[in-house]
Scaffold this motif. Structure first.
Motif, mmCIF file in Angstrom:
data_model
loop_
_atom_site.group_PDB
_atom_site.id
_atom_site.type_symbol
_atom_site.label_atom_id
_atom_site.label_comp_id
_atom_site.label_asym_id
_atom_site.label_seq_id
_atom_site.Cartn_x
_atom_site.Cartn_y
_atom_site.Cartn_z
ATOM 1 N N LEU A 101 0.820 -1.206 0.000
ATOM 2 C CA LEU A 101 0.000 0.000 0.000
ATOM 3 C C LEU A 101 0.859 1.263 0.000
ATOM 4 O O LEU A 101 0.516 2.255 -0.645
ATOM 5 N N LYS A 102 1.972 1.236 0.706
ATOM 6 C CA LYS A 102 2.843 2.407 0.770
ATOM 7 C C LYS A 102 3.364 2.751 -0.632
ATOM 8 O O LYS A 102 3.400 3.926 -1.020
ATOM 9 N N HIS A 103 3.759 1.741 -1.395
ATOM 10 C CA HIS A 103 4.236 1.979 -2.755
ATOM 11 C C HIS A 103 3.118 2.520 -3.638
ATOM 12 O O HIS A 103 3.324 3.448 -4.431
ATOM 13 N N LEU A 104 1.924 1.955 -3.504
ATOM 14 C CA LEU A 104 0.789 2.413 -4.300
ATOM 15 C C LEU A 104 0.487 3.877 -4.009
ATOM 16 O O LEU A 104 0.315 4.691 -4.928
ATOM 17 N N GLN A 105 0.428 4.233 -2.733
ATOM 18 C CA GLN A 105 0.094 5.608 -2.362
ATOM 19 C C GLN A 105 1.167 6.595 -2.801
ATOM 20 O O GLN A 105 0.871 7.712 -3.223
#
Length: 825
Positions: A391-395
């Motif tokens: 999720l951190k990479h996506l955001q």
């Protein structure tokens, strides 16, 4: 005249052969002794002064005066007529047949007349062309330059198009050519191009006043020669279409009959291209005829089909030139503005062929054979329980496609008033379970819905709220949508994931979206999306015949149930519902915080770069009487518009009736008597048939038919009993309506998921109709003249429409605003 023959195949965007053509190119030779004597030159300038020309009229008048100054020196025999038009009956001839030297005298009253023109009214082009036609004289060469920034629709598009067609047919017989200039992306470029094409002229989409200047200047140069050269060519019986092409005069005129071409200078080159569709067997037998794919004949074929509204064929013809640069740029063209840009690029390729050296030209249609995003989404959905996303990479790499909203409301001074509760994530790790995917119902957009477990806490003390209205809040979830594909463009270039199932790993490895090697449940893989095609061109798409009416009826009935149940529940009593609301919880126990835009002033946000705008293309399915589902009113507004609700015992009429009243005893409904001024639409007729049956005013069995379709026939029996006077328990009705609404909504979702959304996505992602849907592109005015019951919103009036059987497919652009992701410094 010299001629040569070539042949070419037409391929679709999947690289498959669709049709075969034989072309004959004839080079024209204008012999000196065939050049007529010099003629009087007459320039008729027609100016659009409708209200929408407000910002363009002043620069146009200044440019016109500058050019007339040049013409005074270069073409002293020129005579000028100036006409302006707006609404029907409001055409003005400001001056006629005035010699250029007279017009340009010091303190000229004619120049003052030009400067005095101001905007008024609507757009009626035919009256100006009719007046121009009356002012043309024999033995002179006339150039008509028609300016417009809108649609010829006063008093109607149908009457305008018919009148202009008759005038153009008459103009074809005399020494005149008509150039047209479209002033804005909202001009009816297609119609203006048709006028120019039929009367030996050219059409320009003017992006700025310099382009207008150039167009007028070129017209002046032709009139300076004023030789009256005419090219006339009948269409041979065994050919279906012919195109006149002059690279020096920058003219392209196509027709399926005999044409006359005016407005040429003695030194101009001229070619005629004749087209004949042949079978594949005949194509292969013509072994002595060279194949010419990246050839002028094919670019011209694309241009001609584009002008005729055959978008698929035009795009296939462009792809058949093997020009990957232009095919990629215009493969999705659908709207009027897109078609104007498509036309402009084709003309550049034809008039300035050296530009093709900068393009990627292949020996085949460039086809991406990788798995499509749509197919990949199916694989991810099947295995999503075994895939977690970083999720951190996506955001960190995500570009928001809408306006960022924040929890709270705005006070009197636009200050943010935050809720007294907020959420706390219970699983704050870097990874979350892969979400479910949803294809938007009217755009080429795919969203991924991620769920995360949260708890409610007080904003001040951070105290957890574990129970509300007797309900334990153990399973509260927050939902966030991430747009993977936005309006036919990849928005998320890649996803970093971990995979816990070897079967899921092998499925993704097989389609080539992750690196190979041994399965490793601890490894983070990268799903690359950026280079994948959005759809497969070889896919088959379900027929949508008859679906719109069915969906409209279901939406109407579902809206009636929603209006009844707004404050009701089949689980909670009113006091519980009120308690849930105080804690920002819906009846279904979903979090429902009030939200507001992050900015307080859109203009300021646009100017400081925190918000930007983009164009979103909407694709709607409708019918020939009702354009789309948005034309249906909400249940309560239609109830108020067409019915009276009163107390059966007291006779009291409720001033603001709602369906919630219908759950009480002694409530009676009756149809209102409409005044002569009330406008009744076809959407109203559809809704009234369902309302009358539901309310027991007229028995049509329509409600029972809809409910039985989705497996909710038990409610139909309750309603039948109620109308017969049998007492029915209120809670029983509420429970039955709740179940019926769920089934109606579920059925609608299934229809969209299986039949409509894939088609919408295909059209929005490719700019094409599926090949089996053979339909010409139409403007709103063309469609409205054929189906007068249709109603168009402002954005829809600029759209492109296709009629497939009894279904109307609409494509129109809307401006969308989105919050920009700050650039890392």
């Amino acid at each position: 005249m010299t001629s040569q023959k070539t042949k070419f195949a037409v391929y679709n965007l999947a690289g498959k052969e669709k049709a075969f053509y034989l072309t004959e190119q004839v080079k024209l030779e204008i012999k000196p002794d065939a050049i007529p004597k010099k003629m009087v030159a007459h320039s008729i300038i027609i100016i659009d002064r409708s209200g929408s020309m407000y910002y363009d009229l002043e620069p146009l008048k200044e440019t016109l005066i500058k050019l007339l100054t040049l013409d005074e020196y270069s073409n002293s025999d020129l005579v000028i007529t100036l006409i302006s038009y707006s609404s029907k009956g409001d055409v003005t001839c400001h001056f006629q047949r005035v010699p250029i030297q007279e017009l340009m005298k010091p303190d000229s009253s004619y120049i003052a007349e030009i400067k005095a023109i101001h905007v008024t009214g609507a757009t009626c082009i035919s009256q100006s062309l009719k007046l121009a036609q009356e002012l043309i004289q024999n033995e002179e060469l006339t150039a008509i330059t028609l300016h417009s920034d809108g649609y010829a629709n006063d008093s109607s598009f149908n009457s305008e198009s018919k009148a202009i067609e008759v005038i153009c047919h008459e103009l074809q017989k005399i020494s005149v050519f008509v150039n047209t200039i479209a002033y804005s992306p909202y001009s009816d470029f297609k119609f203006l191009a048709k006028i120019a094409n039929s009367v030996s002229g050219t059409c320009l989409q003017a992006g700025n006043i310099k382009e207008v200047y150039d167009a007028l200047y070129n017209t002046g140069n032709v009139l300076k020669e004023a030789t009256g050269i005419v090219i006339e060519e009948p269409l041979a019986s065994d050919y279906s279409y012919q195109i006149f092409f002059s690279p020096t005069a920058q003219k392209i005129n196509g027709t399926n009959q005999t044409f006359k071409v005016f407005g040429l200078k003695p030194e101009d080159e001229g070619f005629i291209y004749k087209y004949k569709q042949i079978t594949k067997a005949a194509y292969e037998q013509l072994k002595d005829v060279p194949i010419a794919q990246n050839d002028t004949s094919v670019y011209l074929f694309a241009k001609a089909n584009l002008a005729d509204g055959n978008l698929n064929t035009a795009k296939y013809a462009l792809a058949s030139t093997f020009n990957a640069t232009l095919t990629s740029r215009h493969a999705k063209a659908l709207t009027n503005e897109d078609i104007a840009n498509f036309t402009q690029d084709l003309e550049i390729a034809l008039f300035y062929p050296h530009i093709l050296a900068e393009h990627e030209i292949l020996d085949h249609v460039k086809v991406n054979n990788k798995i499509s995003v749509l197919e990949l989404i199916d694989i991810l959905s099947q295995h999503r329980q075994h895939i977690i996303i970083n999720l951190k990479h996506l955001q960190a790499n995500y570009q928001r496609k809408g306006i960022k909203r924040v929890n709270g409301t705005r006070g009197e001074n636009k200050e943010l008033i935050t809720p007294w509760l907020e959420i706390e994530y219970l699983e704050p790790g870097d990874y979350v379970q892969m979400g479910s995917f949803d294809i938007n119902r009217n755009t080429a957009t795919i969203n991924m819905l991620l769920r995360r477990k949260v708890q409610l806490i007080t904003a001040a003390e951070k105290t957890p709220i574990t129970e509300v209205a007797g309900v334990l809040l153990n399973d509260l979830m927050t939902f966030n949508n991430y747009t993977i594909v936005s309006d036919g463009e990849i928005n998320v270039k890649n996803l970093k994931v971990k995979i816990s199932s070897k079967k899921a790993f092998e499925a993704l490895e097989e389609v080539g979206v992750i690196d190979g090697g041994e399965f490793d449940y601890q490894k983070e893989y990268t799903l690359e999306l950026a280079d994948l095609p959005l759809v497969s061109f070889a896919g088959n798409y379900s027929s949508v015949e008859g679906l719109f009416t069915q969906l409209a009826e279901i939406k109407t009935l579902s809206s009636i149930f929603a209006a009844h149940l707004r404050e009701e529940s089949d689980v909670f009593i009113p006091a519980q519902i009120e308690e849930l609301k105080k804690h920002y919880l819906s009846k279904s126990l979903y979090l429902n915080f009030p939200t507001t835009n992050e900015y307080t002033d859109l203009k300021v946000a646009l100017s400081n770069g925190t918000v930007d705008s983009r164009v979103s293309y909407k694709i709607d399915i409708g019918g020939t009487e009702i354009l789309n589902l948005s034309k249906l009113s909400s249940a309560n507004s239609f109830l108020d518009k067409r019915y009276e609700v009163f107390d059966g015992e007291t006779g009291e009429i409720f001033k603001k009736p709602t369906f919630a009243l219908g759950l009480n005893e002694n409530i009676t409904f009756r149809a209102k008597t409409l005044s002569s001024r009330t406008k009744v639409t076809k959407a109203d007729d559809l809704m009234k048939g369902i309302f009358d049956d539901f309310l027991g005013i007229e028995t049509t069995r329509k409600v029972a038919e809809i409910l039985n379709l989705v497996g909710a026939g038990s409610l139909a029996l309750l309603l039948q009993a109620k109308h017969a006077g049998t007492p029915v328990d209120k809670q029983e009705i509420i429970n039955a309506m709740t179940t019926a609404k769920e089934k109606l909504d579920s059925y609608t979702e299934q229809v969209y998921r299986e039949k409509i959304s894939p088609l919408v996505f295909y059209i929005g992602a490719t700019g094409l109709l599926p090949d089996e849907m053979n339909a010409q592109a139409m403007t709103a005015d063309e469609l409205g003249s054929k189906y007068p019951h249709l109603q168009f919103a402002k954005s829809e009036q600029e759209g492109t429409f296709f009629v497939v059987g009894d279904t109307v497919i609409s494509v129109y652009a809307e401006t969308e605003y989105y919050s920009k992701t700050p650039v890392a410094v």
